[in-house]
Design an enzyme around this catalytic site. Structure first.
Site, PDB file in Angstrom:
ATOM      1  N   PHE A   1       7.616   8.581 -12.460  1.00  0.00           N
ATOM      2  CA  PHE A   1       7.505   9.521 -11.341  1.00  0.00           C
ATOM      3  C   PHE A   1       8.256   8.949 -10.159  1.00  0.00           C
ATOM      4  O   PHE A   1       7.996   7.827  -9.735  1.00  0.00           O
ATOM      5  CB  PHE A   1       6.038   9.775 -10.958  1.00  0.00           C
ATOM      6  CG  PHE A   1       5.894  10.874  -9.954  1.00  0.00           C
ATOM      7  CD1 PHE A   1       5.858  12.199 -10.365  1.00  0.00           C
ATOM      8  CD2 PHE A   1       5.845  10.601  -8.591  1.00  0.00           C
ATOM      9  CE1 PHE A   1       5.759  13.234  -9.438  1.00  0.00           C
ATOM     10  CE2 PHE A   1       5.746  11.628  -7.657  1.00  0.00           C
ATOM     11  CZ  PHE A   1       5.701  12.941  -8.089  1.00  0.00           C
TER      12      PHE A   1
ATOM     13  N   LYS B   1       4.198   4.853   0.668  1.00  0.00           N
ATOM     14  CA  LYS B   1       2.729   4.808   0.554  1.00  0.00           C
ATOM     15  C   LYS B   1       2.072   3.742   1.452  1.00  0.00           C
ATOM     16  O   LYS B   1       1.929   3.963   2.645  1.00  0.00           O
ATOM     17  CB  LYS B   1       2.340   4.627  -0.910  1.00  0.00           C
ATOM     18  CG  LYS B   1       2.652   5.870  -1.754  1.00  0.00           C
ATOM     19  CD  LYS B   1       1.988   5.830  -3.093  1.00  0.00           C
ATOM     20  CE  LYS B   1       2.361   7.005  -3.976  1.00  0.00           C
ATOM     21  NZ  LYS B   1       1.495   8.167  -3.818  1.00  0.00           N
TER      22      LYS B   1
ATOM     23  N   ASP C   1      11.377   1.200  -8.227  1.00  0.00           N
ATOM     24  CA  ASP C   1      10.594   2.126  -7.423  1.00  0.00           C
ATOM     25  C   ASP C   1       9.221   1.490  -7.216  1.00  0.00           C
ATOM     26  O   ASP C   1       8.370   1.512  -8.111  1.00  0.00           O
ATOM     27  CB  ASP C   1      10.488   3.477  -8.132  1.00  0.00           C
ATOM     28  CG  ASP C   1       9.629   4.476  -7.362  1.00  0.00           C
ATOM     29  OD1 ASP C   1       8.871   4.043  -6.470  1.00  0.00           O
ATOM     30  OD2 ASP C   1       9.706   5.675  -7.661  1.00  0.00           O
TER      31      ASP C   1
END
Ligand code: PMP
Length: 412
Positions: free
Chosen positions: A141, A255, A226
């Site tokens: 993702f 995040k 990532d």
């Protein structure tokens, strides 16, 4: 207009919001540390952190102080002028990582967008015209912009959005021989999460991580990590790649970086950064003083050895506690993850029912997450205490006991 604030409830969501989400009935209104309270005043322990974002808990005093001090000073100048908090944060991130250059964005998707564009641009400047392919992995993702979602490895997220950007190949994760066969002189980058978060909390094997690095170097392809979800202390080291002994060429993060304030970064080397020359890429808000002031305060807290040691210790406690529950109730198979990013895969008897566990936990005052239909995901605050963790585990125990006592529903 009434002087009183409008009364809003979960029902208002269905009336005024685009239905791309299906939020829980609970509407949180206040948070402090590891706890949240909803509109009815009910208290919850937060093992979700807003999908691994509020890594220092809710309303951490140092983050509130940084945000309010900056709010009274300077909010926004755009990229036409630089600003002190952005420069300080960039400097700190280069001290804490392999990188010597930083690009700021506002979300994980945008940081990845920048990384993928950098890979293509770099190849266009330094390699043959057909070196354009980006290799990514099934169940990865990388976000929801069209490029990021196309690089991500879940077809359901791209359906109906075609035509998609081309030149992207998807391979099985943790399968080095598949990569060995697919990678070529046409590959400009390989992108991977050290632990696939949304895809089921699946860590890369050490052998795979080392092999991907070797193949990227061999084929002059950039290795993009990532670390949107795994970064900023969540894994027990500042970035998860440190635990694999692998240094990427480009790293993206978001995040936990802002502890809840939207901010993201792409980190890279001097050489590669030169490929994103003046005018090649940009963002109006990226590196905004408010966001970077909060992120700098967050980074200082995360980088403290005590914080990272707590992640390791509490991660062990969580792993042990959930393993005990797995043994007692038979809901879960063996746990996986790193630090305070843990996944509990559902056992054969409970196939597809991770959501039921999350719902039962909420009934017992504990907020957890799923990572797909088969995995319960836990990502509590990096600062959670031993007693708070034990309390969360007791609530999870009660939720599992309740589920295990229900008449068994057949999955057909
Ligand atoms: N990459 C990873 C690994 C993620 O976990 C996420 C978000 N879950 C993203 C990218 C996208 O981040 P954002 O939602 O901030 O765009």
């Amino acid at each position: 207009m009434s002087a009183l604030p409008m009364s809003v409830t979960r029902k208002t969501f269905d009336q005024v919001m685009v239905p791309n989400y299906a939020p829980n009935e609970i509407v949180p209104v206040r948070g402090e540390g590891v706890r949240l309270w909803d509109q009815q005043g009910r208290e919850y322990l937060d093992f979700a952190c807003g999908i691994a974002v509020t890594g220092l808990g809710h309303c951490h005093p140092k983050l509130v102080a940084a945000l309010t001090a900056q709010a009274n000073r300077l909010w926004h100048v755009s990229n036409v002028m630089t600003n002190e908090p952005a420069l300080r944060l960039a400097q700190r991130l280069t001290e804490l990582s392999f990188a010597s250059k930083v690009f700021f964005a506002n979300s994980g998707s945008e940081a990845n967008e920048a990384a993928f564009k950098l890979a293509r641009k770099h190849a266009s400047l330094h390699h043959a015209p057909d070196k354009r392919e980006i290799i990514a992995f099934h169940n990865a993702f990388h976000g929801r912009t069209l490029f990021a979602v196309s690089v991500g490895g879940q077809a359901k997220y791209t359906q109906g959005f075609e035509p998609l950007p081309g030149g992207i190949t998807h391979l099985p994760f943790n399968d080095l021989s598949a990569l060995e066969q697919a990678i070529s002189a046409k590959t400009c980058a390989v992108v991977m999460e050290p632990v696939q978060g949304e895809g089921g909390v699946t860590p890369a094997t050490r052998e795979f991580a080392l092999g991907v690095r070797r193949l990227c170097t061999q084929h002059q392809a950039l290795l993009i990590y990532d670390e949107v979800q795994t970064g900023n202390g969540r894994s027990g080291t500042f970035f998860a790649h440190e635990q694999y002994g692998v240094v990427p060429d480009v790293l993206t993060t978001a995040k936990g970086l802002g502890g809840g304030f939207p901010v993201a970064a792409m980190l890279t080397t001097d050489d590669l950064a030169a490929s994103l020359g003046f005018g090649t890429h940009g963002s109006t808000y990226g590196g905004n003083p408010l966001a970077t002031a909060v992120a700098l305060a967050a980074v200082e807290e995360i980088a403290r050895p005590e914080t990272l040691a707590n992640v390791a210790a509490r991660g062990e406690q969580l792993r042990r506690g959930v393993s005990e529950l797995a043994g007692r109730y038979g809901l879960f198979e063996e746990l996986r993850g790193l630090g305070l990013l843990l996944g509990a895969p559902m056992s054969a008897a409970w196939r597809g029912r991770a959501k039921d566990v999350v719902t039962a936990c909420l009934r017992h005052g504990l907020w957890t997450l799923v990572a797909g239909p088969e995995v319960v995901r836990m990502a509590p605050s990096l600062l959670i205490t031993e007693a708070e963790m034990a309390e969360g585990l007791r609530r999870m125990d009660a939720a599992c006991a309740e589920l295990a006592a229900l008449p068994r529903v057949s999955n057909g």
